[in-house]
Design a protein around this motif. Structure first.
Motif, mmCIF file in Angstrom:
data_model
loop_
_atom_site.group_PDB
_atom_site.id
_atom_site.type_symbol
_atom_site.label_atom_id
_atom_site.label_comp_id
_atom_site.label_asym_id
_atom_site.label_seq_id
_atom_site.Cartn_x
_atom_site.Cartn_y
_atom_site.Cartn_z
ATOM 1 N N ILE A 1 0.870 -1.171 0.000
ATOM 2 C CA ILE A 1 0.000 0.000 0.000
ATOM 3 C C ILE A 1 0.909 1.223 0.000
ATOM 4 O O ILE A 1 1.661 1.451 0.954
ATOM 5 C CB ILE A 1 -0.936 0.010 1.229
ATOM 6 C CG1 ILE A 1 -1.818 -1.242 1.224
ATOM 7 C CG2 ILE A 1 -1.786 1.280 1.239
ATOM 8 C CD1 ILE A 1 -2.628 -1.434 2.490
ATOM 9 N N ASP A 2 0.861 1.975 -1.076
ATOM 10 C CA ASP A 2 1.713 3.157 -1.214
ATOM 11 C C ASP A 2 1.168 4.332 -0.405
ATOM 12 O O ASP A 2 -0.024 4.429 -0.122
ATOM 13 C CB ASP A 2 1.807 3.576 -2.685
ATOM 14 C CG ASP A 2 2.596 2.580 -3.515
ATOM 15 O OD1 ASP A 2 3.528 1.964 -2.981
ATOM 16 O OD2 ASP A 2 2.262 2.428 -4.710
ATOM 17 N N GLY A 3 2.063 5.243 -0.064
ATOM 18 C CA GLY A 3 1.666 6.504 0.545
ATOM 19 C C GLY A 3 1.572 6.486 2.058
ATOM 20 O O GLY A 3 1.178 7.486 2.657
ATOM 21 N N LEU A 4 1.919 5.382 2.691
ATOM 22 C CA LEU A 4 1.879 5.331 4.148
ATOM 23 C C LEU A 4 3.280 5.570 4.696
ATOM 24 O O LEU A 4 4.271 5.382 4.016
ATOM 25 C CB LEU A 4 1.364 3.966 4.619
ATOM 26 C CG LEU A 4 -0.050 3.585 4.165
ATOM 27 C CD1 LEU A 4 -0.383 2.182 4.640
ATOM 28 C CD2 LEU A 4 -1.075 4.576 4.688
ATOM 29 N N SER A 5 3.361 5.974 5.948
ATOM 30 C CA SER A 5 4.664 6.211 6.565
ATOM 31 C C SER A 5 5.270 4.921 7.131
ATOM 32 O O SER A 5 6.325 4.943 7.748
ATOM 33 C CB SER A 5 4.525 7.248 7.680
ATOM 34 O OG SER A 5 3.631 6.776 8.672
#
Length: 85
Positions: A39-43
């Motif tokens: 899942i892209d865009g998470l820290s």
């Protein structure tokens, strides 16, 4: 998009049924593949399951090479197998 695949072996001591199979599957060892995408865009790193496949061919030669299954259905079948006498 990054995909990771996990391969596990599940063992059934009794015949069992799964949604999508054309009848009961015999007892035995089954290879299960689980594909997950990052899942892209998470820290932090997190993956989402996109497919779970089981390979009945090794124990039932006339079956399709693989079946797409619901992991919850597989877990329920394993619970029934463990509870059987």
């Amino acid at each position: 998009m990054t995909i990771r695949t996990t391969r596990t072996t599940v063992t059934f001591k009794h015949p069992f049924s799964l949604k999508g199979a054309d009848g009961p599957l015999p007892a035995g060892d089954y290879q299960v593949l689980t594909d997950e995408e990052l899942i892209d865009g998470l820290s932090f790193l997190a993956y989402r399951r996109v497919a779970t496949l089981i390979f009945p061919l090794a124990v039932r030669p006339n079956s399709p090479g693989m079946l797409t299954i619901d992991p919850q259905d597989l877990a329920a079948a394993q619970e029934r197998d463990h509870a059987a006498p």
